[in-house]
Design a protein around this motif. Structure first.
Motif, PDB file in Angstrom:
ATOM      1  N   LYS A 159     100.364 -38.834   7.681  1.00 40.65           N
ATOM      2  CA  LYS A 159     101.300 -39.108   8.773  1.00 40.65           C
ATOM      3  C   LYS A 159     102.418 -40.011   8.250  1.00 40.65           C
ATOM      4  N   ILE A 160     103.651 -39.690   8.565  1.00 38.87           N
ATOM      5  CA  ILE A 160     104.775 -40.507   8.095  1.00 38.87           C
ATOM      6  C   ILE A 160     105.394 -41.298   9.252  1.00 38.87           C
ATOM      7  N   LYS A 161     105.434 -40.668  10.419  1.00 41.09           N
ATOM      8  CA  LYS A 161     106.039 -41.299  11.602  1.00 41.09           C
ATOM      9  C   LYS A 161     105.361 -42.636  11.894  1.00 41.09           C
ATOM     10  N   ASN A 162     106.164 -43.647  12.186  1.00 42.47           N
ATOM     11  CA  ASN A 162     105.667 -44.992  12.521  1.00 42.47           C
ATOM     12  C   ASN A 162     105.004 -45.713  11.341  1.00 42.47           C
ATOM     13  N   LYS A 163     105.128 -45.181  10.149  1.00 39.05           N
ATOM     14  CA  LYS A 163     104.465 -45.804   9.001  1.00 39.05           C
ATOM     15  C   LYS A 163     105.443 -46.641   8.173  1.00 39.05           C
ATOM     16  N   ASN A 164     104.898 -47.619   7.476  1.00 43.83           N
ATOM     17  CA  ASN A 164     105.691 -48.413   6.529  1.00 43.83           C
ATOM     18  C   ASN A 164     105.680 -47.705   5.185  1.00 43.83           C
ATOM     19  N   LEU A 178     114.775 -38.912  -1.413  1.00 45.40           N
ATOM     20  CA  LEU A 178     113.417 -39.014  -0.868  1.00 45.40           C
ATOM     21  C   LEU A 178     113.337 -40.090   0.219  1.00 45.40           C
ATOM     22  N   SER A 179     113.980 -41.234   0.011  1.00 42.35           N
ATOM     23  CA  SER A 179     113.990 -42.295   1.022  1.00 42.35           C
ATOM     24  C   SER A 179     114.512 -41.744   2.345  1.00 42.35           C
ATOM     25  N   LYS A 180     115.560 -40.967   2.242  1.00 42.13           N
ATOM     26  CA  LYS A 180     116.185 -40.427   3.453  1.00 42.13           C
ATOM     27  C   LYS A 180     115.278 -39.375   4.110  1.00 42.13           C
ATOM     28  N   LEU A 181     114.630 -38.541   3.310  1.00 40.13           N
ATOM     29  CA  LEU A 181     113.729 -37.518   3.873  1.00 40.13           C
ATOM     30  C   LEU A 181     112.556 -38.181   4.588  1.00 40.13           C
ATOM     31  N   LEU A 182     112.024 -39.242   3.993  1.00 42.20           N
ATOM     32  CA  LEU A 182     110.897 -39.947   4.615  1.00 42.20           C
ATOM     33  C   LEU A 182     111.350 -40.637   5.898  1.00 42.20           C
ATOM     34  N   GLU A 183     112.578 -41.156   5.880  1.00 44.42           N
ATOM     35  CA  GLU A 183     113.125 -41.779   7.086  1.00 44.42           C
ATOM     36  C   GLU A 183     113.328 -40.728   8.174  1.00 44.42           C
ATOM     37  N   LYS A 184     113.859 -39.569   7.790  1.00 40.13           N
ATOM     38  CA  LYS A 184     114.061 -38.497   8.771  1.00 40.13           C
ATOM     39  C   LYS A 184     112.730 -38.024   9.351  1.00 40.13           C
TER      40      LYS A 184
ATOM     41  N   LYS B 159     124.854 -64.352   0.213  1.00 43.95           N
ATOM     42  CA  LYS B 159     124.307 -63.692  -0.978  1.00 43.95           C
ATOM     43  C   LYS B 159     123.485 -62.484  -0.531  1.00 43.95           C
ATOM     44  N   ILE B 160     123.671 -61.347  -1.165  1.00 46.43           N
ATOM     45  CA  ILE B 160     122.922 -60.146  -0.771  1.00 46.43           C
ATOM     46  C   ILE B 160     121.876 -59.799  -1.833  1.00 46.43           C
ATOM     47  N   LYS B 161     122.240 -60.021  -3.084  1.00 42.67           N
ATOM     48  CA  LYS B 161     121.340 -59.700  -4.202  1.00 42.67           C
ATOM     49  C   LYS B 161     120.003 -60.427  -4.049  1.00 42.67           C
ATOM     50  N   ASN B 162     118.917 -59.712  -4.276  1.00 44.06           N
ATOM     51  CA  ASN B 162     117.554 -60.268  -4.186  1.00 44.06           C
ATOM     52  C   ASN B 162     117.135 -60.662  -2.769  1.00 44.06           C
ATOM     53  N   LYS B 163     117.899 -60.265  -1.771  1.00 43.44           N
ATOM     54  CA  LYS B 163     117.576 -60.664  -0.392  1.00 43.44           C
ATOM     55  C   LYS B 163     116.895 -59.521   0.370  1.00 43.44           C
ATOM     56  N   ASN B 164     116.107 -59.900   1.368  1.00 45.91           N
ATOM     57  CA  ASN B 164     115.504 -58.919   2.263  1.00 45.91           C
ATOM     58  C   ASN B 164     116.483 -58.642   3.398  1.00 45.91           C
ATOM     59  N   VAL B 165     116.850 -57.391   3.534  1.00 46.65           N
ATOM     60  CA  VAL B 165     117.864 -57.012   4.512  1.00 46.65           C
ATOM     61  C   VAL B 165     117.275 -55.991   5.482  1.00 46.65           C
ATOM     62  N   VAL B 166     117.504 -56.183   6.758  1.00 44.79           N
ATOM     63  CA  VAL B 166     117.096 -55.192   7.748  1.00 44.79           C
ATOM     64  C   VAL B 166     118.350 -54.652   8.423  1.00 44.79           C
ATOM     65  N   VAL B 167     118.491 -53.325   8.408  1.00 43.95           N
ATOM     66  CA  VAL B 167     119.567 -52.678   9.150  1.00 43.95           C
ATOM     67  C   VAL B 167     118.922 -51.925  10.299  1.00 43.95           C
ATOM     68  N   CYS B 168     119.311 -52.250  11.517  1.00 38.92           N
ATOM     69  CA  CYS B 168     118.757 -51.569  12.691  1.00 38.92           C
ATOM     70  C   CYS B 168     119.732 -50.478  13.101  1.00 38.92           C
ATOM     71  N   GLY B 169     119.278 -49.235  13.016  1.00 41.44           N
ATOM     72  CA  GLY B 169     120.143 -48.106  13.344  1.00 41.44           C
ATOM     73  C   GLY B 169     120.473 -47.323  12.090  1.00 41.44           C
ATOM     74  N   ARG B 170     120.569 -46.002  12.240  1.00 43.44           N
ATOM     75  CA  ARG B 170     120.807 -45.161  11.055  1.00 43.44           C
ATOM     76  C   ARG B 170     121.883 -44.123  11.318  1.00 43.44           C
TER      77      ARG B 170
END
Lengths: 297, 297
Positions: A159-164, A178-184, B159-170
């Motif tokens: 299962k991929i949906k809702n997974k980390n 691949l990152s994008k396919l898994l996100e989709k 600083k962005i390098k080496n940082k944890n970034v969350v983007v909400c929305g795709r």
């Protein structure tokens, strides 16, 4: 817990049989149906020659008419582009594969992009990549390694949906798409890369339900990094010294197989995991192209 | 801790002055230098008309020759494509902006892609997006909202390098390309989306050094979700009921500003944060295009 080993060899061989049968069946309905693949190889790199031979052999085994156009190492960019242009216009050809890497005097990007989208079975052209990256667009072809990995995950009911999900590596042919396919597919994906620190890697991996590693570093993913029960897909192809082998080295992936085997729920071996899937997806993409060209898709 | 409020209005106004001065200077060196923007608006949507007016006013203020081609709501796809084709070939035009959304009988993707890459100042065409997504490629234009956000972060020395970034929305115009730009800048990026669970959201946000929210949901990011000291960029434009306002509603972002203000290190307000940056980046992209066309870039 001992992980279930995902048998890429068996799964790819099953898919290969399906492809063989489907081509046979389509030929029996329409005698003109003949999937055709052209591989262009520039120069004589021994590793390239091995890959090309493998792809041609596999093609012929499933009923694809595969042939090689071998060009001299010093071919000009214009001559090569003209060659591609001719193949783009040849209606009997369904797939054009430029064997990479090309000699350094040739502009790999320009040449890859010259392959008509409808025949770009590697899926490396910009328009094809754009379709993978766009939210609602559908790419003509999924590049073979990411496609093989998505097939494996689906085959194993992961299962991929809702997974980390953690994807290690951000290349244009594996990690990026691949990152994008898994996100989709509904996964929440973190792409780690050369500028990710080891602390960051640990943080994301220890929380991941699925880890795909495509960085080309032996022992990059070790048992202490992973969460019990996670699924591990190993895309790496590395060589490490091994005195017990005649060659003095042994092939391995990015994953320390032994330490992960006892913690993961499923894991792909190297060799025999993702590798064979990549090869068969070349064939699958050629068949898909031939079907599309015959109005069957 | 009280977060520093990132003043997008002031920063955009500073950048706008720079653009004005640069255009003035380039005109003084070469009297033929005249950045030119054409906006195509199909139909009469009031919100579109407001945006168009705003862009034309800003253009004229900085010395860009902006004009509007207003087309009837029932224009055929072919006529619109022909119009774009003419503008693609008009050397005096440096930027072509198709005001979206288009009426439903028009194929938005096809029309957006028809704009020549060199004039696609919105950066929405497939070839441009592909260049953003490819590892080593350089896009002709960065779409205005992601470009504005990267500018803000740089301006604030985040600083962005080496940082944890969350983007909400795709989305294809904000979250998608922005995730990739932040990754290219060295961040380890997790993109969360509609199929991310609230537990997942919490996990990633509580670990994030930088959070960008572009989902269009009021109060999506609240103080309890974030790590002390994180940087918050709010791209949302939402309206919530507010009896104290004459209109009965008030504009707000995705972020619960008050609860985040006391935990974050820097935060953008709505309005006055990302919004003004987006507008000025349209101007910046037109100038960039005019410079490129004059051989100055």
């Amino acid at each position: 817990m001992t992980a279930e080993i995902i048998d890429g060899k068996a799964i790819s061989s099953e898919l290969r049989n399906n492809i063989t049968n489907e081509i046979k069946q389509l030929k029996s309905i329409n005698e003109n149906f003949q999937p055709k693949l052209i591989i262009i190889q520039v120069g004589e790199r021994p590793d390239s020659s091995t890959y090309v031979r493998m792809k041609l052999k596999s093609s012929s085994e499933v009923g694809i008419d595969g042939s090689l156009i071998k060009l001299s190492n010093d071919i000009s960019q214009d001559s090569l582009l003209e060659k591609i242009h001719d193949l783009n216009n040849d209606e009997s050809v369904h797939g054009i594969l430029i064997q990479l890497p090309l000699p350094s005097h040739l502009d790999e990007e320009k040449i890859t992009n010259a392959v008509k989208q409808e025949k770009d079975i590697d899926g490396f052209s910009e328009l094809n990549l754009a379709a993978i990256f766009k939210k609602n667009a559908v790419a003509k072809f999924i590049p073979c390694t990411p496609k093989g990995i998505m097939y494996l995950l689906n085959h194993e009911n992961v299962k991929i949906k809702n997974k980390n999900v953690v994807v290690c590596g951000r290349s244009d042919i594996v990690g990026g798409p691949l990152s994008k396919l898994l996100e989709k597919a509904g996964g929440t994906v973190t792409t780690v890369h050369s500028q990710t620190t080891s602390d960051q890697l640990k943080f994301y991996c220890q929380n991941a339900d699925i880890i795909v590693s495509a960085v080309g570093i032996a022992n990059f993913i070790t048992g202490d990094l992973i969460k019990p029960g996670c699924v591990i897909i190993d895309v790496g192809t590395n060589y490490v010294p091994d005195d017990s082998k005649k060659s003095g080295q042994r092939m391995c992936g990015d994953v320390d197989f032994d330490s992960c085997l006892s913690k993961a729920s499923k894991i792909t071996p190297v060799p025999g995991g993702v590798g064979p899937m990549t090869v068969v997806m070349v064939l699958d993409n050629v068949l898909q192209s031939a079907k599309r060209s015959a109005g069957l898709l």
